[in-house]
Design an enzyme around this catalytic site. Structure first.
Site, mmCIF file in Angstrom:
data_model
loop_
_atom_site.group_PDB
_atom_site.id
_atom_site.type_symbol
_atom_site.label_atom_id
_atom_site.label_comp_id
_atom_site.label_asym_id
_atom_site.label_seq_id
_atom_site.Cartn_x
_atom_site.Cartn_y
_atom_site.Cartn_z
ATOM 1 C CE LYS A 11 10.488 -6.917 3.417
ATOM 2 N NZ LYS A 11 10.896 -8.300 3.122
ATOM 3 N NE ARG B 266 13.085 -13.215 -2.114
ATOM 4 C CZ ARG B 266 12.248 -12.659 -1.245
ATOM 5 N NH1 ARG B 266 11.069 -12.241 -1.639
ATOM 6 N NH2 ARG B 266 12.577 -12.498 0.011
ATOM 7 C CE1 TYR C 222 -7.808 14.658 -17.323
ATOM 8 C CE2 TYR C 222 -7.379 13.525 -15.244
ATOM 9 C CZ TYR C 222 -7.129 14.567 -16.119
ATOM 10 O OH TYR C 222 -6.208 15.526 -15.794
HETATM 11 C C1 LIG Z 1 10.146 -9.103 3.934
HETATM 12 C C2 LIG Z 1 10.751 -10.254 4.613
HETATM 13 C C3 LIG Z 1 10.180 -10.775 5.778
HETATM 14 C C4 LIG Z 1 8.832 -10.331 6.293
HETATM 15 O O1 LIG Z 1 7.831 -11.003 5.535
HETATM 16 P P1 LIG Z 1 6.267 -10.775 5.767
HETATM 17 O O2 LIG Z 1 5.634 -11.709 4.803
HETATM 18 O O3 LIG Z 1 5.983 -9.358 5.444
HETATM 19 O O4 LIG Z 1 5.965 -11.089 7.189
HETATM 20 C C5 LIG Z 1 10.879 -11.762 6.445
HETATM 21 N N1 LIG Z 1 12.055 -12.242 5.976
HETATM 22 C C6 LIG Z 1 12.614 -11.785 4.833
HETATM 23 C C7 LIG Z 1 13.896 -12.366 4.362
HETATM 24 C C8 LIG Z 1 11.973 -10.800 4.108
HETATM 25 O O5 LIG Z 1 12.512 -10.371 2.962
#
Ligand SMILES: *Cc1c(COP(=O)(O)O)cnc(C)c1O
Length: 346
Positions: free
Chosen positions: A39, A133, A249
């Site tokens: 993602k 969530r 700055y």
């Molecule tokens: C992002 C995500 C992962 C990966 O998690 P990491 O902590 O980056 O290894 C796995 N499962 C779900 C549902 C996620 O949203």
């Protein structure tokens, strides 16, 4: 169109390290298979830069969050190997899933209805076991909308896997109890940190993200994970300033003596946030070059007084060992990856 001139900012992705990280996490997953969370453009590193290495290393299950992320990933792998974690919110999402062939993760009764009404078919099911969530409540699993789903991977997500929290065991047990209530093919619980919790958490399929890209969420992983992302920026001007002259700055740095400084093509628009001011260093060979003054949008200034051989046009390394960088800067390792700006990948 003429060719683009050479950039002054770049992100080297070590594809071998990425592949080795996936293989290490796959091995640590024991009998389970490791997938790959890809993602947010592979945590900010770029789908085209990362996907081929993950695929060629052997990853067969890829997770994105949004429907908008599917097409870029599908350019490299079979769409049926892509799961969309946010699931279908609207009928249009379901139609898109069906036409492109990606697999939705169903997170609520609403999403179960949307998917069924669009014709159903293979899906994954996220059960909420305490992170609150996304995910169907355990008490909703008996609902006919859920019972009628063709669930391939039954999933849940750990809230505290990067800590030694009693919540890990509690979520695992809750998931084990809930999993008898829904027919499914395989089970998946562990993210990167969850893999380090051991075989009780690996189940059939693990979902590492952060650790693929060089993050170390738990000390147990530190010997298995190599750095993947190496940002580099060029010096675009050097100059000599006199005692009493200031830099940047708000003139927050003032020279005590004559000194040579370098202006570097890297700024907060590239993800090198102002929180590095006063503590960041850039590296040229043996030389560690401290930042002077504030981080600007497109530039930082470094002290060259100990590095007389460094010239305009030279490339500097941006220290980006995620675990160390996070400790220095106060950002999370996840944030350090995902904030890397587009100009680095130009
Ligand atoms: C992002 C995500 C992962 C990966 O998690 P990491 O902590 O980056 O290894 C796995 N499962 C779900 C549902 C996620 O949203």
């Amino acid at each position: 169109m003429p060719d683009r001139p050479q950039p002054t900012l770049r992100l080297r992705i070590d594809g071998d390290a990425l592949a080795a990280n996936w293989r290490a996490l796959d091995a640590l997953s024991g009998d389970a298979e490791a997938g790959a969370a890809v993602k947010a453009q592979c945590y900010g590193l770029g789908v085209d830069a990362c996907l081929p290495a993950l695929r060629d290393a052997g990853a067969r299950q890829f997770f994105v969050a949004h429907w908008s992320e599917v097409a870029d990933v599908a350019a490299h792998v079979d769409p049926s190997s892509i799961s969309v974690l946010h699931g279908p919110l609207t009928a249009d999402d379901a139609i898109y899933a069906r036409s492109i062939g990606a697999i939705p993760v169903i997170n609520s009764l609403h999403q179960a209805r949307i998917w069924s009404e669009s014709g159903g078919g293979p899906c994954h099911l996220m059960i909420d076991t305490g992170i609150n969530r996304l995910g169907v409540q355990v008490s909703e699993l008996n609902d006919p909308l859920v019972q009628s789903l063709d669930v391939h991977v039954l999933m849940s997500h750990l809230a505290c896997a990067d800590e030694d929290s009693p919540m890990n065991r509690a979520q695992r047990d809750e998931f084990a109890g809930a999993s008898v209530l829904v027919e499914h093919r395989t089970k998946s619980l562990a993210n990167s940190a969850g893999i380090a919790l051991g075989p009780d958490y690996a189940l059939d399929l693990t979902r590492p993200g952060l650790a693929l890209y060089g993050g170390v969420p738990r000390a147990e992983l530190s010997h298995h994970i190599a750095q993947v992302a190496f940002p580099q920026a060029a010096i675009i001007q050097t100059r000599t300033i006199e005692a009493g002259q200031s830099v940047g700055y708000n003139a927050t740095f003032t020279a005590r003596q004559t000194m040579r400084i370098g202006v570097v093509s890297l700024g907060y628009a590239d993800g090198y946030l102002r929180s590095w001011g006063g503590k960041g260093v850039l590296v040229h060979g043996e030389h560690h070059l401290p930042l002077l003054g504030k981080v600007s949008m497109d530039m930082v200034v470094v002290d060259l007084s100990q590095a007389p051989d460094v010239r305009e046009g030279d490339w500097l390394d941006v220290p980006y060992m995620l675990h160390n960088a996070a400790q220095q800067n106060g950002l999370s390792q996840y944030e350090l990856l995902t904030i890397l700006g587009t100009r680095l990948k130009a």
